[in-house]
Write a protein that holds these residues in place. Structure first.
Motif, PDB file in Angstrom:
ATOM      1  N   PHE A 703      23.873  70.476  52.499  1.00 20.13           N
ATOM      2  CA  PHE A 703      22.702  71.183  53.013  1.00 20.13           C
ATOM      3  C   PHE A 703      22.913  72.671  52.723  1.00 20.13           C
ATOM      4  N   THR A 704      22.474  73.079  51.535  1.00 17.50           N
ATOM      5  CA  THR A 704      22.688  74.445  51.071  1.00 17.50           C
ATOM      6  C   THR A 704      21.486  75.316  51.434  1.00 17.50           C
ATOM      7  N   SER A 705      21.506  76.542  50.943  1.00 17.03           N
ATOM      8  CA  SER A 705      20.394  77.459  51.203  1.00 17.03           C
ATOM      9  C   SER A 705      19.096  76.946  50.586  1.00 17.03           C
ATOM     10  N   ALA A 706      19.196  76.141  49.521  1.00 16.55           N
ATOM     11  CA  ALA A 706      17.985  75.580  48.910  1.00 16.55           C
ATOM     12  C   ALA A 706      17.340  74.562  49.843  1.00 16.55           C
ATOM     13  N   GLU A 707      18.162  73.667  50.428  1.00 12.72           N
ATOM     14  CA  GLU A 707      17.625  72.674  51.367  1.00 12.72           C
ATOM     15  C   GLU A 707      17.094  73.361  52.634  1.00 12.72           C
ATOM     16  N   PHE A 708      17.791  74.400  53.088  1.00 15.08           N
ATOM     17  CA  PHE A 708      17.348  75.120  54.278  1.00 15.08           C
ATOM     18  C   PHE A 708      16.009  75.816  54.017  1.00 15.08           C
ATOM     19  N   ALA A 709      15.888  76.460  52.857  1.00 14.92           N
ATOM     20  CA  ALA A 709      14.633  77.125  52.511  1.00 14.92           C
ATOM     21  C   ALA A 709      13.492  76.117  52.411  1.00 14.92           C
ATOM     22  N   TYR A 710      13.774  74.975  51.846  1.00 18.37           N
ATOM     23  CA  TYR A 710      12.756  73.926  51.708  1.00 18.37           C
ATOM     24  C   TYR A 710      12.210  73.499  53.068  1.00 18.37           C
ATOM     25  N   GLN A 711      13.083  73.418  54.056  1.00 19.42           N
ATOM     26  CA  GLN A 711      12.643  73.018  55.390  1.00 19.42           C
ATOM     27  C   GLN A 711      11.923  74.155  56.120  1.00 19.42           C
ATOM     28  N   MET A 712      12.306  75.388  55.845  1.00 20.26           N
ATOM     29  CA  MET A 712      11.780  76.510  56.612  1.00 20.26           C
ATOM     30  C   MET A 712      10.446  77.049  56.098  1.00 20.26           C
ATOM     31  N   ILE A 713      10.191  76.942  54.803  1.00 22.14           N
ATOM     32  CA  ILE A 713       8.999  77.591  54.266  1.00 22.14           C
ATOM     33  C   ILE A 713       7.726  76.871  54.712  1.00 22.14           C
ATOM     34  N   ASP A 714       6.701  77.684  54.959  1.00 19.11           N
ATOM     35  CA  ASP A 714       5.380  77.154  55.261  1.00 19.11           C
ATOM     36  C   ASP A 714       4.655  76.803  53.967  1.00 19.11           C
ATOM     37  N   SER A 715       3.709  75.909  54.064  1.00 17.68           N
ATOM     38  CA  SER A 715       2.891  75.572  52.895  1.00 17.68           C
ATOM     39  C   SER A 715       2.052  76.784  52.492  1.00 17.68           C
ATOM     40  N   PRO A 716       1.834  76.994  51.192  1.00 20.23           N
ATOM     41  CA  PRO A 716       1.066  78.164  50.763  1.00 20.23           C
ATOM     42  C   PRO A 716      -0.388  78.069  51.199  1.00 20.23           C
ATOM     43  N   VAL A 717      -0.928  79.207  51.603  1.00 19.90           N
ATOM     44  CA  VAL A 717      -2.342  79.275  51.981  1.00 19.90           C
ATOM     45  C   VAL A 717      -3.176  79.407  50.719  1.00 19.90           C
ATOM     46  N   LYS A 718      -4.235  78.637  50.641  1.00 21.62           N
ATOM     47  CA  LYS A 718      -5.098  78.613  49.465  1.00 21.62           C
ATOM     48  C   LYS A 718      -6.544  78.817  49.886  1.00 21.62           C
ATOM     49  N   LYS A 719      -7.225  79.734  49.211  1.00 19.92           N
ATOM     50  CA  LYS A 719      -8.633  80.021  49.496  1.00 19.92           C
ATOM     51  C   LYS A 719      -9.446  79.756  48.240  1.00 19.92           C
ATOM     52  N   SER A 720     -10.387  78.806  48.325  1.00 19.62           N
ATOM     53  CA  SER A 720     -11.265  78.476  47.198  1.00 19.62           C
ATOM     54  C   SER A 720     -12.641  79.059  47.456  1.00 19.62           C
ATOM     55  N   ILE A 721     -13.180  79.725  46.445  1.00 18.45           N
ATOM     56  CA  ILE A 721     -14.470  80.414  46.566  1.00 18.45           C
ATOM     57  C   ILE A 721     -15.393  79.927  45.467  1.00 18.45           C
ATOM     58  N   THR A 722     -16.564  79.479  45.839  1.00 18.81           N
ATOM     59  CA  THR A 722     -17.583  79.069  44.873  1.00 18.81           C
ATOM     60  C   THR A 722     -18.479  80.255  44.557  1.00 18.81           C
ATOM     61  N   ILE A 723     -18.653  80.519  43.287  1.00 18.04           N
ATOM     62  CA  ILE A 723     -19.440  81.675  42.856  1.00 18.04           C
ATOM     63  C   ILE A 723     -20.856  81.221  42.539  1.00 18.04           C
ATOM     64  N   ASN A 724     -21.814  81.747  43.271  1.00 21.81           N
ATOM     65  CA  ASN A 724     -23.218  81.410  42.982  1.00 21.81           C
ATOM     66  C   ASN A 724     -24.116  82.625  43.077  1.00 21.81           C
ATOM     67  N   ILE A 725     -23.525  83.828  42.955  1.00 19.58           N
ATOM     68  CA  ILE A 725     -24.326  85.036  43.138  1.00 19.58           C
ATOM     69  C   ILE A 725     -24.559  85.802  41.848  1.00 19.58           C
ATOM     70  N   LEU A 726     -23.879  85.402  40.743  1.00 20.59           N
ATOM     71  CA  LEU A 726     -24.108  86.111  39.495  1.00 20.59           C
ATOM     72  C   LEU A 726     -25.530  85.860  39.008  1.00 20.59           C
ATOM     73  N   ASN A 727     -26.218  86.945  38.719  1.00 20.44           N
ATOM     74  CA  ASN A 727     -27.600  86.865  38.263  1.00 20.44           C
ATOM     75  C   ASN A 727     -27.609  86.582  36.771  1.00 20.44           C
ATOM     76  N   THR A 728     -28.103  85.438  36.378  1.00 20.43           N
ATOM     77  CA  THR A 728     -28.094  85.072  34.963  1.00 20.43           C
ATOM     78  C   THR A 728     -29.343  85.523  34.233  1.00 20.43           C
ATOM     79  N   ASP A 729     -30.258  86.156  34.948  1.00 21.85           N
ATOM     80  CA  ASP A 729     -31.445  86.686  34.279  1.00 21.85           C
ATOM     81  C   ASP A 729     -31.070  87.906  33.457  1.00 21.85           C
ATOM     82  N   SER A 730     -31.698  88.036  32.306  1.00 25.82           N
ATOM     83  CA  SER A 730     -31.429  89.193  31.466  1.00 25.82           C
ATOM     84  C   SER A 730     -31.984  90.439  32.127  1.00 25.82           C
ATOM     85  N   HIS A 731     -31.324  91.539  31.865  1.00 27.32           N
ATOM     86  CA  HIS A 731     -31.780  92.824  32.403  1.00 27.32           C
ATOM     87  C   HIS A 731     -33.054  93.251  31.691  1.00 27.32           C
ATOM     88  N   ALA A 732     -34.044  93.582  32.464  1.00 29.56           N
ATOM     89  CA  ALA A 732     -35.321  93.994  31.866  1.00 29.56           C
ATOM     90  C   ALA A 732     -35.243  95.441  31.424  1.00 29.56           C
TER      91      ALA A 732
END
Length: 732
Positions: A703-732
């Motif tokens: 049970f080395t520092s690698a096994e200890f770190a594996y037990q201690m670390i939290d799962s990474p936080v992940k934020k997913s964002i859907t993009i639907n605000i880009l205006n695809t109309d051409s600039h007049a």
């Protein structure tokens, strides 16, 4: 997690720092008989960080420096850019224990005799720091001998100290060199300094994918492209509601004073121990700020100033990304003009043919509705010219290249003229034809071919390609040209829709602005108004794997094709950027395919820029894997579940799959964790449930520092964002 990072117990250098002796021998043989044996001994030293630490060796820290947030459930840690740094020295200056000849054969492996780092990460709250000043000192005040000043110093002696064995200064280390120190009381040293066993568990390394990171500052990279980092973790949890200082100290020379040594010495009563301070930072545990809270609190918007109902006649300008700026004309008159940078909220198609300007004034446009000039392209043109003139390699290369081009055209003109005369089948005498060739070239009609890059005598110089490619990606563009107004990219702010922790601004890249920028750069030494090189640059030909798209921009009266930069992107301004260096960000198109990045970097301490080849439909923001938190929940009682071999935390409430009871029954005292004791409990319970990983180097036994770190670390936080605000109309 296995797809993104590999936790490693340690990476040892080829030779730890210290003094070495090598012996070279040579035997001279003649007629199969030895006639002379020659031996020569050489002394040499191996250097490494010791009394000071290069700031560039530190990649990131947690909690973030000078920030406030909810940090009381995570141990502080520090990430190094070099995989070997915590093990480049030993506490006593000797080889690591498992490499020593005196170590039994069955103990000569790093799992059985774990290497101990020469440093430790300590934590003190604001009250404790009042009596613990960090002082500027010299090496002379750190090394032996101990003086009658009540200060115990590490067992390090001057290089010239006679009759002293063990740690000494190297020849290049001067006692007058500066360093920082702090003096711990006997009680503080014994309570806060980890034991030898705990120290070996508080340092590990990680191999991490860096494909979706800003590469700046990442220097230790494997052949497969993964980055390698070393991590030092503290042994004390921050107290709620207090300000703290995390301090990285050297423990070199203190072997005999650490718990767990065979011949332990005690610090005398009323004495203090002097430690070398390698790095420190402050943070405050207050509020609810965390990675999740910061990510969830982002305002998602197009890169434009959002106006209310005032001045409705100007809404269309703001919606197109324009901002009004003060403008001083060439005559010195002050006025207001419209400006937008290269990033716009709408799709701006360009005409299919490049437009080249003779000067920046030629790129000015006048808006009759508001009476303001539009200086966007004029500013881009002038900036491109200034940057080109500043870059001597580019300016020299482009001038030489244009001279070669002009010489080629002149040679073509001469050849065409001569051919026209020679092909003249009139009865004019040869002498008269020569006179006409020499003195009356204007009388001969010739056709000069249109300018083509393929007709040039040499290829486009690499310096020119490199500069134009970087300029296309907006490298070196001042931030004020990119974001001309603070309202385009706010940090913490409030609006009618709520309170936001930062801004994620989405944009298209305006091909007209890019074209004006490149045109200004290529105006150096230009003779022809038409520039074939500009066409290549605008089409992105100097960027590998990138091409613009042709689109139909026809109107009811005109049918024509246009060019669109196949690029969109984002600007992120948030404490996520400053607090979590190595932030992982990915962008996807509507089909879920990962978009390649044209530019992807942190351009300021809290601002991240991403420009992608394609249209963004989704963004994922993830905690950096090399800096995952060592977490222990504290909801009126400490909680820590164990992971099984596949990394999941199973809900088992009989106490066999957690260390909750042990944490609350004495493993934590005043926030200080008995790391060795905690690791022992973890190993015992994991072994009983057959959850030890049997496929790694530890083979389910160690049970080395690698096994200890594996037990201690939290799962990474992940934020997913859907993009639907880009205006695809051409600039007049």
């Amino acid at each position: 997690m296995s797809e993104n990072t590999k936790i490693v117990q340690c990476f040892l250098p080829a030779m730890v720092a210290g003094k070495y002796t090598t012996e070279v021998s040579q035997r001279v043989i003649k007629d199969k008989a030895s006639i002379q044996d020659i031996k020569k001994t050489f002394d040499f030293g191996v250097d490494a960080a010791r009394f000071t630490l290069n700031p560039n060796d530190i990649y990131s820290v947690y909690p973030p420096a000078n920030k406030s947030g909810n940090y009381s459930e995570s141990l502080p840690h520090l990430v190094f850019t070099r995989r070997t740094l915590p093990w480049e020295r030993t506490l006593d200056g000797k080889l690591p224990v498992f490499q020593r000849a005196s170590t039994p054969e069955n103990k000569r492996n790093p799992q059985e005799s774990p290497p101990v780092p020469w440093m430790a990460l300590l934590l003190f709250d604001e009250e404790e720091m009042k009596g613990l000043p960090i002082s500027k000192n010299t090496i002379a005040a750190v090394i032996q001998p101990n003086l009658s000043d009540g200060i115990i110093r590490p067992e390090i002696f001057d290089a010239k100290a006679a009759g002293k064995e063990g740690l000494k200064l190297m020849e290049w280390e001067k006692t007058t060199d500066g360093c920082f120190t702090m003096d711990l009381t006997k009680e503080q040293f014994e309570h806060y300094i980890p034991s030898m066993k705990s120290l070996s568990l508080l340092a590990h390394a990680k191999e991490v994918s860096i494909d979706n990171k800003d590469k700046e500052g990442i220097t230790d990279i494997n052949t497969d492209g993964t980055g390698v980092f070393a991590v030092i973790v503290g042994n004390r949890l921050p107290a709620k509601g207090k300000q703290h200082t995390a301090i990285l100290v050297s423990l070199e020379g203190y072997t005999d004073y650490l718990k767990g040594t065979s011949s332990k010495k005690n610090i005398p009563d009323d004495h203090k121990a002097r430690l070398v301070v390698l790095a420190s930072w402050n943070f405050s545990d207050s509020g609810s700020s965390s990675f999740s809270q910061l990510a969830d609190g982002l305002e998602l918007k197009s890169i434009k100033i959002q106006r209310g109902n005032e001045a409705p006649e100007l809404v269309s300008y703001f919606d197109s990304g324009y901002v009004p700026l003060e403008h001083v004309t060439r005559t010195g008159a002050g006025t207001i003009s419209w400006y937008h940078g290269p990033f716009v909220p709408k799709l701006f198609p360009a005409t299919s043919k490049c437009i080249s300007f003779a000067s920046s004034d030629a790129a000015l446009r006048y808006d009759k509705t508001t009476g303001f000039f539009d200086i966007s392209f004029a500013a881009a043109w002038q900036l491109g010219r200034i940057l080109a003139l500043q870059n001597q390699e580019f300016s020299k290369a482009i001038l030489n290249w244009r001279m070669a081009q002009n010489q080629l055209e002149a040679e073509k003109l001469r050849n065409n003229t001569l051919n026209a005369i020679l092909e003249d089948d009139s009865e004019t005498a040869a002498k008269d034809k020569v006179i006409r060739y020499l003195g009356k070239l204007h009388a001969v009609e010739t056709t000069v071919p249109a300018e083509k890059i393929t007709d040039l005598p040499t290829t486009v110089p690499q310096e020119v390609k490199h500069f134009l490619g970087n300029l296309y990606k907006l490298n070196g563009i001042p931030f004020s040209y990119i974001v001309p107004h603070e309202l385009l990219l706010e940090k913490e702010h409030q609006k009618n829709t709520g309170t936001y922790t930062g801004t994620l601004s989405l944009f298209y890249v305006d091909p007209n602005w890019i074209e004006a920028l490149l045109d200004g750069a290529l105006s150096i030494g230009r003779i022809h108004k038409s520039d074939a090189l500009l066409e290549q640059a605008v089409n992105g030909n100097f960027i590998d794997g990138y091409q613009t798209q042709s689109i139909d921009i026809s109107s009811e009266t005109i049918t024509r094709k246009g060019r669109r930069l196949n690029t969109t992107g984002f600007l992120l301004r948030s404490d996520l950027v400053s607090g979590w260096r190595g932030l992982e960000i990915t962008a996807f198109d509507a089909g879920g395919q990962l978009l390649p990045a044209l530019r992807f970097e942190r351009i300021d301490s809290d601002i991240f820029l991403g420009i992608f080849d394609g249209n963004i439909a989704g963004i994922t923001i993830k905690q950096p894997y090399e800096g995952l938190h060592f977490g222990i929940k504290n909801n009126s009682a400490y909680i820590k579940n164990l992971k099984n071999e596949d990394g999941t935390n199973q809900e088992i409430t009989d106490g066999t799959a957690d260390v909750n009871a042990e944490l609350n029954d004495g493993l934590i005292q005043n926030g200080v964790i008995d790391i060795a004791g905690l690791a022992g409990v973890m190993q015992e319970k994991l072994t009983a449930k057959h959850w030890m990983n049997t496929t790694g180097e530890s083979k389910g036994i160690y049970f080395t520092s690698a096994e200890f770190a594996y037990q201690m670390i939290d799962s990474p936080v992940k934020k997913s964002i859907t993009i639907n605000i880009l205006n695809t109309d051409s600039h007049a």
